[in-house]
Design a protein around this motif. Structure first.
Motif, PDB file in Angstrom:
ATOM      1  N   LEU A 155       4.947   3.731 -10.962  1.00 38.46           N
ATOM      2  CA  LEU A 155       3.545   3.385 -10.763  1.00 38.46           C
ATOM      3  C   LEU A 155       2.752   3.458 -12.070  1.00 38.46           C
ATOM      4  N   ARG A 156       3.063   4.443 -12.893  1.00 37.72           N
ATOM      5  CA  ARG A 156       2.368   4.580 -14.178  1.00 37.72           C
ATOM      6  C   ARG A 156       2.656   3.376 -15.077  1.00 37.72           C
ATOM      7  N   SER A 157       3.887   2.884 -15.050  1.00 32.91           N
ATOM      8  CA  SER A 157       4.214   1.710 -15.861  1.00 32.91           C
ATOM      9  C   SER A 157       3.480   0.463 -15.371  1.00 32.91           C
ATOM     10  N   GLY A 158       3.011   0.492 -14.124  1.00 33.93           N
ATOM     11  CA  GLY A 158       2.258  -0.619 -13.558  1.00 33.93           C
ATOM     12  C   GLY A 158       0.754  -0.444 -13.618  1.00 33.93           C
ATOM     13  N   GLY A 159       0.302   0.609 -14.311  1.00 30.30           N
ATOM     14  CA  GLY A 159      -1.135   0.773 -14.502  1.00 30.30           C
ATOM     15  C   GLY A 159      -1.799   1.801 -13.605  1.00 30.30           C
ATOM     16  N   ILE A 160      -1.054   2.464 -12.732  1.00 28.18           N
ATOM     17  CA  ILE A 160      -1.626   3.514 -11.887  1.00 28.18           C
ATOM     18  C   ILE A 160      -1.715   4.784 -12.738  1.00 28.18           C
ATOM     19  N   ARG A 161      -2.869   5.379 -12.770  1.00 31.34           N
ATOM     20  CA  ARG A 161      -3.092   6.564 -13.599  1.00 31.34           C
ATOM     21  C   ARG A 161      -3.065   7.840 -12.762  1.00 31.34           C
ATOM     22  N   ALA A 207      -6.597   8.742  -1.437  1.00 35.55           N
ATOM     23  CA  ALA A 207      -6.750   7.338  -1.040  1.00 35.55           C
ATOM     24  C   ALA A 207      -5.438   6.581  -1.242  1.00 35.55           C
ATOM     25  N   PRO A 208      -5.077   5.702  -0.306  1.00 34.04           N
ATOM     26  CA  PRO A 208      -3.875   4.884  -0.479  1.00 34.04           C
ATOM     27  C   PRO A 208      -4.007   3.992  -1.720  1.00 34.04           C
ATOM     28  N   LEU A 209      -2.888   3.783  -2.397  1.00 33.43           N
ATOM     29  CA  LEU A 209      -2.867   2.955  -3.601  1.00 33.43           C
ATOM     30  C   LEU A 209      -2.537   1.521  -3.229  1.00 33.43           C
ATOM     31  N   GLN A 210      -3.347   0.576  -3.674  1.00 28.65           N
ATOM     32  CA  GLN A 210      -3.065  -0.838  -3.489  1.00 28.65           C
ATOM     33  C   GLN A 210      -2.232  -1.282  -4.691  1.00 28.65           C
ATOM     34  N   LEU A 211      -1.049  -1.796  -4.434  1.00 29.44           N
ATOM     35  CA  LEU A 211      -0.132  -2.145  -5.519  1.00 29.44           C
ATOM     36  C   LEU A 211       0.004  -3.655  -5.664  1.00 29.44           C
ATOM     37  N   LYS A 212       0.130  -4.092  -6.897  1.00 25.59           N
ATOM     38  CA  LYS A 212       0.435  -5.503  -7.151  1.00 25.59           C
ATOM     39  C   LYS A 212       1.837  -5.779  -6.628  1.00 25.59           C
ATOM     40  N   PRO A 213       2.137  -7.029  -6.258  1.00 30.02           N
ATOM     41  CA  PRO A 213       3.445  -7.325  -5.656  1.00 30.02           C
ATOM     42  C   PRO A 213       4.646  -6.870  -6.488  1.00 30.02           C
ATOM     43  N   ALA A 214       4.674  -7.120  -7.781  1.00 30.56           N
ATOM     44  CA  ALA A 214       5.825  -6.727  -8.596  1.00 30.56           C
ATOM     45  C   ALA A 214       5.988  -5.214  -8.612  1.00 30.56           C
ATOM     46  N   LEU A 215       4.891  -4.503  -8.672  1.00 32.96           N
ATOM     47  CA  LEU A 215       4.919  -3.043  -8.659  1.00 32.96           C
ATOM     48  C   LEU A 215       5.337  -2.528  -7.276  1.00 32.96           C
ATOM     49  N   GLY A 216       4.832  -3.156  -6.242  1.00 30.38           N
ATOM     50  CA  GLY A 216       5.199  -2.780  -4.876  1.00 30.38           C
ATOM     51  C   GLY A 216       6.670  -2.998  -4.591  1.00 30.38           C
ATOM     52  N   ILE A 217       7.227  -4.083  -5.111  1.00 28.76           N
ATOM     53  CA  ILE A 217       8.658  -4.356  -4.948  1.00 28.76           C
ATOM     54  C   ILE A 217       9.477  -3.247  -5.581  1.00 28.76           C
ATOM     55  N   THR A 264       0.856  -1.179   0.000  1.00 25.72           N
ATOM     56  CA  THR A 264       0.000   0.000   0.000  1.00 25.72           C
ATOM     57  C   THR A 264       0.896   1.235   0.000  1.00 25.72           C
ATOM     58  N   CYS A 265       0.621   2.152  -0.912  1.00 30.68           N
ATOM     59  CA  CYS A 265       1.399   3.385  -1.016  1.00 30.68           C
ATOM     60  C   CYS A 265       0.485   4.567  -0.714  1.00 30.68           C
ATOM     61  N   ALA A 266       0.902   5.387   0.255  1.00 26.85           N
ATOM     62  CA  ALA A 266       0.134   6.578   0.618  1.00 26.85           C
ATOM     63  C   ALA A 266       0.976   7.812   0.330  1.00 26.85           C
TER      64      ALA A 266
END
Length: 137
Positions: free
Chosen positions: A54-60, A68-78, A8-10
């Motif tokens: 984050l943009r490369s992982g689909g976060i716009r 709101a905190p961003l829920q990230l997929k594991p590869a993106l979170g890493i 989770t990224c805030a």
């Protein structure tokens, strides 16, 4: 069902919308939580690089600018965790920017490799030397 860590990224902003803190929380497979936070001026200097990751992982943009905190997929979170951990102890703005940009340019596979290497004693130091040559100006 596959088990994985939860990221989770805030992003905290001031009244003018400037980024003042970036915090990443990770809940690992054993249920333990680890956090990394970059505050103040440093957060603003890495924001562009983090946004590219984050943009490369689909976060716009709309998600990025939301409170709101961003829920990230594991590869993106890493990848995001690696970026924050790599710049956290640094003080010089030029190195912070250089290291953040270098980590942001990595592929997901490369970021995963270096994330694993940072578990070793000198992993982060080796990463920083790889990116900026360890040059002290």
């Amino acid at each position: 069902m596959t088990r994985s860590e939860h990221y989770t990224c805030a992003i905290s902003r001031d009244e003018d919308g400037r980024i003042v803190a970036i915090e990443l929380r990770v809940k690992d497979l054993e249920g333990r939580t680890r956090e990394i936070r970059v505050n103040g001026n440093h957060a603003g200097h890495i924001a562009g690089s983090l946004f590219e990751v984050l943009r490369s992982g689909g976060i716009r943009g709309r998600q990025w600018s939301s409170n709101a905190p961003l829920q990230l997929k594991p590869a993106l979170g890493i990848h995001a965790e690696l970026l924050l951990r790599a710049v956290k102890p640094l003080r010089r703005i030029d190195r912070i920017t250089s290291i953040a940009e270098g980590v942001a340019e990595m592929s997901r596979e490369e970021a995963s490799y270096w994330h694993a290497q940072t578990r070793h004693r000198h992993g982060l130091k080796a990463l920083r030397i790889l990116i900026d040559g360890g040059v002290r100006r």
